[in-house]
Design an enzyme around this catalytic site. Structure first.
Site, mmCIF file in Angstrom:
data_model
loop_
_atom_site.group_PDB
_atom_site.id
_atom_site.type_symbol
_atom_site.label_atom_id
_atom_site.label_comp_id
_atom_site.label_asym_id
_atom_site.label_seq_id
_atom_site.Cartn_x
_atom_site.Cartn_y
_atom_site.Cartn_z
ATOM 1 N N LYS A 94 -11.583 -1.245 6.532
ATOM 2 C CA LYS A 94 -11.992 -1.957 5.334
ATOM 3 C C LYS A 94 -12.960 -3.097 5.702
ATOM 4 O O LYS A 94 -14.039 -2.816 6.180
ATOM 5 C CB LYS A 94 -10.747 -2.437 4.586
ATOM 6 C CG LYS A 94 -9.656 -1.337 4.416
ATOM 7 C CD LYS A 94 -10.171 -0.184 3.627
ATOM 8 C CE LYS A 94 -9.216 0.935 3.284
ATOM 9 N NZ LYS A 94 -8.104 1.308 4.087
ATOM 10 N N TYR A 142 0.871 -1.184 0.000
ATOM 11 C CA TYR A 142 0.000 0.000 0.000
ATOM 12 C C TYR A 142 0.914 1.242 0.000
ATOM 13 O O TYR A 142 1.948 1.257 0.684
ATOM 14 C CB TYR A 142 -0.875 -0.060 1.253
ATOM 15 C CG TYR A 142 -1.635 1.196 1.536
ATOM 16 C CD1 TYR A 142 -2.540 1.717 0.616
ATOM 17 C CD2 TYR A 142 -1.458 1.878 2.742
ATOM 18 C CE1 TYR A 142 -3.234 2.888 0.886
ATOM 19 C CE2 TYR A 142 -2.154 3.042 3.014
ATOM 20 C CZ TYR A 142 -3.044 3.536 2.077
ATOM 21 O OH TYR A 142 -3.729 4.691 2.346
ATOM 22 N N ASP A 196 0.435 -7.343 6.439
ATOM 23 C CA ASP A 196 -0.801 -6.569 6.328
ATOM 24 C C ASP A 196 -1.786 -7.438 5.550
ATOM 25 O O ASP A 196 -1.610 -7.665 4.354
ATOM 26 C CB ASP A 196 -0.495 -5.259 5.587
ATOM 27 C CG ASP A 196 -1.725 -4.377 5.442
ATOM 28 O OD1 ASP A 196 -2.845 -4.922 5.394
ATOM 29 O OD2 ASP A 196 -1.559 -3.145 5.358
HETATM 30 C C1 LIG Z 1 -3.563 -2.679 2.486
HETATM 31 C C2 LIG Z 1 -3.766 -1.429 3.296
HETATM 32 N N1 LIG Z 1 -3.106 -1.285 4.464
HETATM 33 C C3 LIG Z 1 -3.241 -0.189 5.232
HETATM 34 C C4 LIG Z 1 -4.086 0.839 4.850
HETATM 35 C C5 LIG Z 1 -4.193 2.058 5.728
HETATM 36 O O1 LIG Z 1 -5.373 1.993 6.467
HETATM 37 P P1 LIG Z 1 -6.092 3.282 7.107
HETATM 38 O O2 LIG Z 1 -6.585 4.112 5.972
HETATM 39 O O3 LIG Z 1 -7.165 2.674 7.962
HETATM 40 O O4 LIG Z 1 -5.055 4.011 7.900
HETATM 41 C C6 LIG Z 1 -4.789 0.740 3.660
HETATM 42 C C7 LIG Z 1 -5.689 1.839 3.244
HETATM 43 O O5 LIG Z 1 -6.207 1.870 2.138
HETATM 44 C C8 LIG Z 1 -4.628 -0.412 2.855
HETATM 45 O O6 LIG Z 1 -5.275 -0.563 1.687
#
Ligand SMILES: Cc1ncc(COP(=O)(O)O)c(C=O)c1O
Length: 389
Positions: free
Chosen positions: A205, A108, A180
Site C-alpha cells: 500500500k 481487515y 497493523d
Molecule cells: C489493513 C491491511 N492489512 C493487511 C493487508 C494485507 O496485505 P497484502 O495484500 O499485502 O497481503 C491489507 C490488504 O488490503 C490491508 O488493507
C-alpha cells in the site's frame, strides 16, 4: 559547545525514507542500489554473515527492512512477501498452541479470517472486542493471553482508537501489543512511540505507493524480528529482490506522497460532506468523525482514505463505481492513483449484511483510496459519477 558534546542530529523522515541510515559515501558507490537477483551467496561458515540463500534474505530486502525500522523508530524490522505474510508470521511468532489473542473487532477481512478460523486450527483462540472500551480488553483477558491486536486506522471504517491505555493494560500483564498501521504509514502514525510493541504493514500500500508490488513488513524488538525471520525461513514468505527494489524506490517518495494524500483526502471528504447523495462521510480529519480528537493528537496527518455511505444503497454504489473515469474501481489502496471499492464485495464479503452493519459497513458503503492526482479532477469525476446515484 564543542562538536563532540552536541547530541547527534537525527535525520527527518523524508531523509530516512530516501537514504536509510546516513553514512559516509565511498567512491563509485551507486546512487541507486543495484537489484541483486542471486538466489544464493558465497557462504562457507556462520562467520560469513547473514547473506546465504534467497529465502533467508537478499540485499534489497535487508535494505528496506533497515529503512522501515528507522522510519518506525523500532530496534529492527523485516520485509516479507506480503502484508498477510507479515501478519501471519507475527501471530505465529507470538502465540503457540494453547495461547490466546485479544483483537479489535475492526480488522481487515483476511486478518479477521486468520484469527477467527485459521489460528484455532493451530490451537490459538481469539476473542474479538470493541476496542474503544478498555473494560472490554480487561474482560477478555485470560491467563494464557499473549497478544493484543489492533488496526489503526481501521479498514474500512477508519476508526482511530487511543492505543496507549490498551498498551498500558497489556504491559501490566506481560502481553505484546501488535498493530497493523498500513492505513497510516509511518509518516502519519509512529505506533512504537505510542507504546505499541510491533507494527505490521502491508507494504503493498503506501510504503510501495504505486500499486505495482506485493510486500509486507514487521517492525519491533530485535528478538521479535529474529523470530519472525526464523519462521519466514520455514514457512517461506520471502520478499524477492525485484519487489524489494521497487519497494525501496517507492519509499523514496513516501513523505511527499503521503503529504499529498492527506491534503487531497481532506478536500474530498469536505466536498462529500456537502453532497445530498451521501448520507455519511467518514474521515478522521473531519470534526464530525467520532475519533477526530484522538487522531489529531496522535497522527501527523489524517491519511488518504475516505469512506462514504451513499443514500441510494448498494445499487447506487455499483452505479457510482461504474461511472468513474479518472478514478478506478479496484480492491487495493495507498497508490498514487485513486481507487474505490465496496467492502461488501471485497474485504468483508465473507460477513453477513448484519455482521457488516455492526462494523459500520452499511449498504452503500464505498471505500476511497484518494490518490495524488489534481484534486479538482477527482472532485469533477466524483461529481459526474454521483449523477448516476
Ligand atoms: C489493513 C491491511 N492489512 C493487511 C493487508 C494485507 O496485505 P497484502 O495484500 O499485502 O497481503 C491489507 C490488504 O488490503 C490491508 O488493507
Amino acid at each position: 559547545m564543542s562538536d563532540e558534546q552536541k547530541p547527534a542530529r537525527l535525520p527527518g523522515p523524508a531523509t530516512v525514507a530516501i537514504h536509510g541510515a546516513v553514512e559516509a559515501k565511498r567512491s563509485g558507490q551507486p546512487i541507486v542500489p543495484p537489484i541483486v537477483r542471486s538466489a544464493t551467496f558465497q557462504w562457507a561458515t556462520p562467520e560469513d554473515g547473514e547473506l546465504r540463500y534467497g529465502r533467508y534474505g537478499n540485499p534489497n530486502q535487508l535494505l528496506v527492512g533497515r529503512k522501515i525500522a528507522a522510519l518506525e523508530g523500532s530496534e529492527a524490522a523485516v520485509a516479507l512477501g506480503s502484508g498477510m505474510g507479515a501478519t501471519a508470521m507475527t501471530f505465529l511468532a507470538l502465540a503457540e498452541a494453547g495461547d490466546h489473542i485479544v483483537a479489535s473487532k475492526y480488522l481487515y477481512g483476511a486478518t479477521h479470517t486468520l484469527l477467527e478460523r485459521e489460528l484455532p486450527r493451530r490451537g490459538v483462540e481469539t476473542t474479538f472486542v470493541e476496542p474503544e472500551s478498555l473494560a472490554g480488553w480487561q474482560d477478555a483477558l485470560q491467563p494464557n493471553t499473549r497478544v493484543f491486536h489492533v488496526e489503526l486506522p481501521t479498514n474500512p471504517s477508519l476508526r482511530f482508537f487511543d492505543p496507549r491505555p490498551i498498551a498500558a493494560l497489556a504491559h501490566e500483564h506481560g502481553i505484546t501489543v501488535t498493530c497493523d498501521a498500513t492505513f497510516a504509514s509511518p509518516m502519519n502514525f509512529r505506533g512504537i512511540e505510542a507504546g505499541i510493541d510491533v507494527i505490521i504493514h502491508s507494504a503493498t500500500k503506501y510504503l510501495g505507493g504505486h500499486s505495482d508490488l506485493i510486500a509486507g513488513a514487521v517492525a519491533g524488538t530485535r528478538g521479535l524480528v529474529e523470530e519472525v525471520s526464523r519462521l519466514s525461513r520455514l514457512y517461506g514468505p520471502a520478499l524477492d529482490p525485484d519487489a524489494a527494489w521497487l519497494l525501496d524506490r517507492g519509499m523514496r517518495t513516501l513523505e511527499v506522497r503521503v503529504a499529498r494524500h492527506n491534503t487531497n483526502a481532506t478536500a474530498i471528504a469536505e466536498w462529500f460532506e456537502t453532497k445530498e447523495e451521501v448520507v455519511t462521510t467518514i474521515y478522521p480529519g473531519l470534526p464530525s468523525h467520532p475519533d477526530h480528537a484522538i487522531a489529531a493528537e496522535l497522527m501527523n496527518g489524517f491519511g488518504g482514505m475516505v469512506s462514504i455511505v451513499l443514500a441510494g444503497g448498494g445499487d447506487a454504489a455499483d452505479r457510482f463505481l461504474g461511472e468513474l473515469k479518472v478514478a478506478s474501481a479496484a480492491p487495493s489502496l495507498g497508490g498514487v492513483e485513486t481507487l474505490l471499492s465496496q467492502p461488501r464485495h471485497t474485504s468483508h464479503a465473507h460477513l453477513s449484511p448484519g455482521e457488516r452493519e455492526a462494523l459500520g459497513i452499511l449498504e452503500g458503503f464505498v471505500r476511497i483510496s484518494v490518490g495524488i492526482e489534481n484534486v479538482e479532477d477527482l472532485i469533477a469525476d466524483f461529481d459526474q459519477a454521483l449523477g448516476s446515484c
